[in-house]
Structure formats: structure tokens, C-alpha cells
Write an enzyme that holds these catalytic residues in place. Sequence first.
Site, PDB file in Angstrom:
ATOM      1  N   ALA A  68       0.774  -1.127  -0.010  1.00 42.71           N
ATOM      2  CA  ALA A  68       0.023  -0.053  -0.104  1.00 42.71           C
ATOM      3  C   ALA A  68       0.628   1.238   0.013  1.00 42.71           C
ATOM      4  CB  ALA A  68      -1.112  -0.142   1.130  1.00 42.71           C
ATOM      5  N   ALA A  93     -16.283  -0.259  16.745  1.00 41.34           N
ATOM      6  CA  ALA A  93     -17.461   0.008  17.680  1.00 41.34           C
ATOM      7  C   ALA A  93     -18.222  -1.465  17.570  1.00 41.34           C
ATOM      8  CB  ALA A  93     -18.528   0.785  16.835  1.00 41.34           C
ATOM      9  N   ARG A 129     -21.309  -4.155  19.946  1.00 40.86           N
ATOM     10  CA  ARG A 129     -22.395  -4.251  21.039  1.00 40.86           C
ATOM     11  C   ARG A 129     -21.612  -4.861  22.281  1.00 40.86           C
ATOM     12  NH1 ARG A 129     -27.323  -6.967  17.808  1.00 40.86           N
ATOM     13  NH2 ARG A 129     -25.606  -7.943  17.055  1.00 40.86           N
ATOM     14  N   LYS A 135     -23.796  -6.939   1.609  1.00 41.58           N
ATOM     15  CA  LYS A 135     -24.666  -7.293   0.312  1.00 41.58           C
ATOM     16  C   LYS A 135     -26.240  -6.819   0.325  1.00 41.58           C
ATOM     17  CE  LYS A 135     -24.029 -11.478   2.266  1.00 41.58           C
ATOM     18  NZ  LYS A 135     -22.688 -12.168   2.740  1.00 41.58           N
ATOM     19  N   GLU A 148     -16.098  -5.176  -2.319  1.00 37.55           N
ATOM     20  CA  GLU A 148     -15.594  -6.452  -2.973  1.00 37.55           C
ATOM     21  C   GLU A 148     -16.209  -7.664  -1.856  1.00 37.55           C
ATOM     22  OE1 GLU A 148     -14.613  -8.806  -5.003  1.00 37.55           O
ATOM     23  OE2 GLU A 148     -13.124  -7.509  -5.653  1.00 37.55           O
ATOM     24  N   ILE A 181     -13.102 -14.061  -3.136  1.00 34.44           N
ATOM     25  CA  ILE A 181     -12.918 -14.018  -4.635  1.00 34.44           C
ATOM     26  C   ILE A 181     -12.864 -12.557  -5.217  1.00 34.44           C
ATOM     27  CG2 ILE A 181     -13.515 -14.985  -7.008  1.00 34.44           C
ATOM     28  CD1 ILE A 181     -15.129 -17.218  -5.624  1.00 34.44           C
ATOM     29  N   LYS A 233     -26.300 -10.741  -4.062  1.00 34.04           N
ATOM     30  CA  LYS A 233     -24.967 -10.780  -4.768  1.00 34.04           C
ATOM     31  C   LYS A 233     -25.254 -10.633  -6.301  1.00 34.04           C
ATOM     32  CE  LYS A 233     -23.054 -13.800  -1.168  1.00 34.04           C
ATOM     33  NZ  LYS A 233     -23.049 -14.993  -0.625  1.00 34.04           N
ATOM     34  N   GLY A 253     -16.640 -16.850   5.371  1.00 38.72           N
ATOM     35  CA  GLY A 253     -15.668 -17.302   6.471  1.00 38.72           C
ATOM     36  C   GLY A 253     -14.940 -16.278   6.821  1.00 38.72           C
TER      37      GLY A 253
END
Lengths: 436, 436
Positions: free
Chosen positions: B33, B43, B45, B105, B129, B136, B205, B302
Site C-alpha cells: 500500500a 464499535a 455491541r 450485500k 468486494e 474471490i 450478490k 468465512g
Amino acid sequence: MKPIKVGLLGLGTVGSGTFNVLKRNQEEIMRRAGRAIEITMVAVRNTERAKDIVKGEVEIVSDGNLVVDHPEIDIVVELIGGNEIAKDLVLKAIANGKHVVTANKALIAKHGNEVFKAAQDKGVMVAFEAAVAGGIPIIKALREGLTANRIQWIAGIINGTTNFILSEMRDKGLDFATALKQAQALGYAEADPTFDIEGIDAAHKLTIMASIAFGIPTQFDKAYIEGITKLEATDIEYAEQLGYRIKLLGITKRNEAGIELRVHPTLIPEKRLIANVEGAMNAVLVQGDAVGATLYYGKGAGSEPTASSVIADVVDITRLASADPEHRVPYLAFQPNALSDVNVLPMSEVFTSYYLRMRVEDKPGVLADVTKILAEFSISIDAMLQKEPAEGESRTDIIMLTHQTQEKNIDAAIARIEALASVTGTVTKLRLEELS
Amino acid sequence: MKPIKVGLLGLGTVGSGTFNVLKRNQEEIMRRAGRAIEITMVAVRNTERAKDIVKGEVEIVSDGNLVVDHPEIDIVVELIGGNEIAKDLVLKAIANGKHVVTANKALIAKHGNEVFKAAQDKGVMVAFEAAVAGGIPIIKALREGLTANRIQWIAGIINGTTNFILSEMRDKGLDFATALKQAQALGYAEADPTFDIEGIDAAHKLTIMASIAFGIPTQFDKAYIEGITKLEATDIEYAEQLGYRIKLLGITKRNEAGIELRVHPTLIPEKRLIANVEGAMNAVLVQGDAVGATLYYGKGAGSEPTASSVIADVVDITRLASADPEHRVPYLAFQPNALSDVNVLPMSEVFTSYYLRMRVEDKPGVLADVTKILAEFSISIDAMLQKEPAEGESRTDIIMLTHQTQEKNIDAAIARIEALASVTGTVTKLRLEELS
């Protein structure tokens, strides 16, 4: 905003594809790029043929220097291929402050460090998506899509010619020479197929991917390269009986000792998706520590698939052409001052699994002799296949799959096995990767 | 250059993955980067659980507003999911001039147009993404890697839960309910699996991919959505006998009449690579006019696979954070003023092929009656399978694969077939795609 101006060096297969796709999809590409993209000049050897393609819309010249020196051209697209002329023109384009797009894998693999250094000094972009795996956006995936990951390894079917030949050998039980002839007749292999069948083309592409994945300079001269010319149909068949397919893989891995960079025929479990990539298609499997395995599949060559990558690079550059160089994606994914010159391991230092085929006398004690030698080298056997001798034959084939061991270790064991009186000829050695 | 500062909303599965991967690979990510990336505030709960994860290195707050209002935070990463709270916080972050990364999404599929409009007005980036196919990099491929192409269609296995269930049903001959229970026991399905098994998650998606592929606003409410809850093991088996696998596909196509946007169980030829995507894996097949078919495969969910995409977006934004907005990649691949509001077709207007299963009396003339009806609707049969009745049974199954026809046409034919006295119960209809 005024159009961005592109000069093409070369108007062969990929060049004409680039011209045609840019023209056909110009409206849609402009809606994406936010700016019109115009090819204004084309340099070709055969100007007559070029006229048929560009139909008077573009200036045609026979000297590439006129393109790279042209003051109004923003991006030079190099599609000549090869080394010397292409390299000179690319370096001159860079010196003239032009951005460069190239599909030339040999150029990047062998002279990438020099090209990127020159580009860095001039603050221009050099993009080369088309140099690896044709239309598959694998450079973008490695360089931008997987930036979160420590890449562990890449294994790719990155030469369509050899994958076509191997698919035909397996499908139809052909030997290498016959399958090669078929591939040539169908246009999948060139008249001089050396670069493809000897694995050099794959090694160029692998070298580029390794640099981007691991943040190292391009080091083509350190790649281990073994093609498919010595591969026998019989090994494809035995591999299949054991649940494996043989593919020409480019493999690069990072481990504690260094970087592996190797191209060779490889047994892979038939259950893996990549084992089922057939014909002239390409696929690259990438293992990252966060994402796990991802696979990228598509056409690795051809006029419009390669043009797809060339134009994607042109669009990327169009978006960023007037941006500060620091906002751009680094050439090799890592910032130029953050490359690390990790050691590339010689093949003898690599650890992998092996397929061994040997011709032995069919009598008691032979297998004991062979396994005793393997045990002495601490090589353990994962699977074995022994065929009954054919009618009237006193010799038979033994096929063994080993667990992981170091290449120099298996080579020493093979030398000892070949010296056994009961073993005829040489031992066939192929490498095996589980890719899991 | 000083580090870019990131605030996290949510520290659940993906949030903790993002924190852990950024920390583990921070040196390598910075080398890419060109600038350090620091999570400075989280943040959540449950602040107690969060303490165990961030171990005192990051400020923990329970009110997301403190993150989006914090003057020193450059990028807000929204990993709460759901609609209302997430949407309010994202819009507030944008209003405060922050760039946003989200894995949400539902938010993008349902409120994307509003979010992008707000971001455009403020000149900030919104990246997502991680919202499609987990790790992917498919958004990047569609938005940047394939910009040369007129995208023709996309077909994706974009929900891991349902693909796992379908794989188990096929492998082990399980019925849907049993396979679902197994998936829940193994953590592949949630306690309330509705969003996954009814196809809603896949439709979110798909909606996002369709917008990027075709340059249209997000139109989730026009998607046709059919899940896998009614799918019977018997159809998976018959499909297999005919050389097909059944997958829950998200399909979007562009044709002259408009855009198809549909999620449903689909027969696909077993020879296709995507037919062999098993378990909880995802894969997206994209057809472009220049590149042909390309496929992208990997983990669709995941902690760390999704974090991989979140962080890739953060790196992209880090590179471009101080660049002029015109140099950035448009939210939906096409420039905001270049989106076109193409019609999304109702399912009844869609043309595709079909699998039909019907229970009929085993007597002369039945097949003639059925085929006569299909002929009247100009539906031609591509393949047929008729089983002998089981011992002591007077009825049997007929399975037919049709060539392409319009959905309303097949529905009309089915109604006529179901009215036949010799046909028992309803006709099972599944859609079939050759994907070639």
C-alpha cells in the site's frame, strides 16, 4: 475531456484484436473509462495488410520510433513480442514520458527490473496483464485483489499449447509427437513450438507472477524449466490409474529457505478443479494465508482474449493518467523500494513428492531391493502399482508415488536403483503436487 | 507518510478476521500500500468480547456514531450487516467525508443507488468486494479486469450454504431436510437458514454483479428468486443420469429484450468446470464478448476469506485516498452519469431450457399425449428418460429435457400436461443452462 491517444506497435493477432475490440465496444468502454480512447497510429512491418484492418481510420507507419516519439500519443501499446526491438522501443517510449502497455512476457520476465526502474524514474505506468494467461485478469487479482494476503504458492496451467497436447495425449492415448502434429495442424502450436513445449513460455509467465506475489525482482534466469517433450503416454495412463492427471504446471512457492520457481510436468489429483482444465485453456491456482485457495480460469491466448487484457490495462491507465504517481498501483504490487531480494532455490533443494516408473525383472527380491534403497534415503512410499508382465515378457513396470522428499535425495536414490542389475534402463521421475 | 486510519463497525466473524489479518500481515500490506494502515477504533455491541480480540490496541466503543463522526478516521469499514443501522451509519460516514468499505450485500443490493449517489456528491469512495463471493476478487475482475468486454452473461454459485447442501444431497443421496440439518450441525447453515436456502442472499450478490456488468442501477426488487427447499433427491439423481448436476445459480444475462436477473436451481452439464464446484465453495463464470468465458473460484464466506476482500478494498482506497475523484474506478464500473436503466425482464419472458419430471400411467398413448402438447407449444425435446415401473407399480416417471423456450410457454404446456388423466400430480420443472 479529450480522448486519450494510443499508439500501437504491431498489428498481428493481438494487435488486430485490440483494434477491433476497442472499435466494437468503444461506447461501452468509454462509459467505463470516463474518457474516449483513440488509437491514432499503428507501426507495422507489413503496411498493406494493416490497411485492410484499420480501413483508413488510423495512421500507419513502418517505423516504431514514429509512434514512441509522437508528441500527442499518451499510451504506447507494445505487441511486437520478442526482446531487442521491443525493449528498445519500450524504453524509448518511457524516456519520452509515455505510459506503456505490453503483452510481452519475455520482455517483462527478462528485463522487467530495468523497464520498471526506467518507468519509475519517469513517473509513467507500465502495465502487462496480457503477458500472463491471456484474457484472465490474474495480474490484477494478484496485485490488487489479494493484497491482504501473504501469498504462499501459485500453481498455474499457463501455456495453452502444452495443455492442449497433454489433453489430447490423455483423451486419445496419443504419443507426444503425434499430439504435437495435431496441435500444429489445428493452430494450437507454432511451426517452431520450442518456446511452448520446452516450458520457456510458461517460465516467463511464472517469473512475472512470482515477482508480484512475493515482492521480489524478476529472476527468469533462476527458474527451473522442464518441458513436456519427454513425457510418455504410458505415464499419463499410469497416473490416471492412480487418480492423477499430468499437467505442465508453473509452480512458485515461498518457504523458509527461499522461493521455488519451477516449470515441469506434474501429477495432480484428478479431484482438483485445476486437474480438469482441458484443451488450450489456462488456469491459475493461488494460495493466500487469509483467502485460502482461489482459482482463475479462461483463455490463455488468442486475438480477442489477449486484447481484453491489453484494453483493460489501457482503461486503468486512462483513469490514472493524470493522477500523482504515488496513487498508482506499483508495477510489481509492492512499492519499488519495498522489494526484497529473496533467494530462488536451485531445483536440487526443492521438496516435493514423486512418481517413479521403473522396468524390472519379474522375480523375487526386486521390490525388496528397490524399497530398501528408498528406505535408506528416508523416502516413504505413498502408493504403488505393479503390473503383471505381459504374455511372454519377463519384465514388468513398477510405479511408485513417494511422500515429500528433497530433489537431490530422490536423485541419489534413483542413481542407486538404476545401478541394480534387476532394473532395466533408466527410472522415469515425475513430480507430484497435492495442491491442497 | 502518516498511517491511514480505519474505524471498524462490528467485530464479529468478518470484523475479527479483518483485525487479525491486518495485524498479522501488516508489514507485507504496508509494502504493497505504500502507507501503514491502522485500525484506531472499533464499535461493537459486546465490548467485553471485543477486548479479547483487540487486546488493548484499539479504542472500543459501543456506539457506531463515535466511529463515523471521529475526525481522524479516514475509512469506515462497515461489517454489521443488515439494513437499517448499517445504512444510517454508512450514509453518515459518507456525509462526514469518510471513505466506506462494506461487506453488506443487502445494503448494496437494496440501497446501492442511494449510497453511491451520496458518495458521489461527497467525492468519497465506497468499496464492496467482500459483499460478493467472499474472498474471490470478482468485483475487481468485473469492474476493472474485463472493462474491454461487452459482458453477455454471468452465472455464479454464490451461496456456499446451498452449494454445500446440494453437494451432500448428491454425494450421499440425502433429502433436503436431512442435508440442511447436517449443514447446520457443521456450521455451514445458520439456525434460521431462510436467507440462504430461499436464494435471497444469492440474489443480493447477483444484483450487485449485474449492475457492474451491465452498467445499470441496482434493482434487487426485480430479481426472480427461487431457493432449493423444494428440490428433491430424485431430481438430482435423474439429472445425473442425464449428465447434469443441479446447482443453485445466480444468472444474469443481457439480451435484446432486457436483462435477466434470476436465482434458481439449475441443471448444468457435468463437464463444465463450474459443475464440479463442491461443498461450500463459490465460483462465478463470466462470459464477455472479447475474452470468452472466465471463471473465478474460491471461498465465498468465512472470517479470513471475507477479510481478504475487505482489506483489499482498504488498500485500494489507501492508494487513491488523496487522488482526485475522477481518477478513481466508478462504484459500478461505469461512470455514474453513464448508467443506463435497462429493463429487467419478468421471469415469464425469459427463454431457457427445461427439465420436466412427471408421474404417468404405464399404458399406451401417454407419451404421445404429452409430446403432442409440447409440439403444440413448439417445444422440442432434447433428451428423454423413461423408467420401467417398479415391481407391482402401474405408474412410472418420465423425465424430459427440452430445448430453449419461453417460461410462460412451458408453464402453459405444463398446465395442459397436468390436466391429462394419465398424469398424476404436478409436473416438476427445473431450468437448464448449457453455459457455453
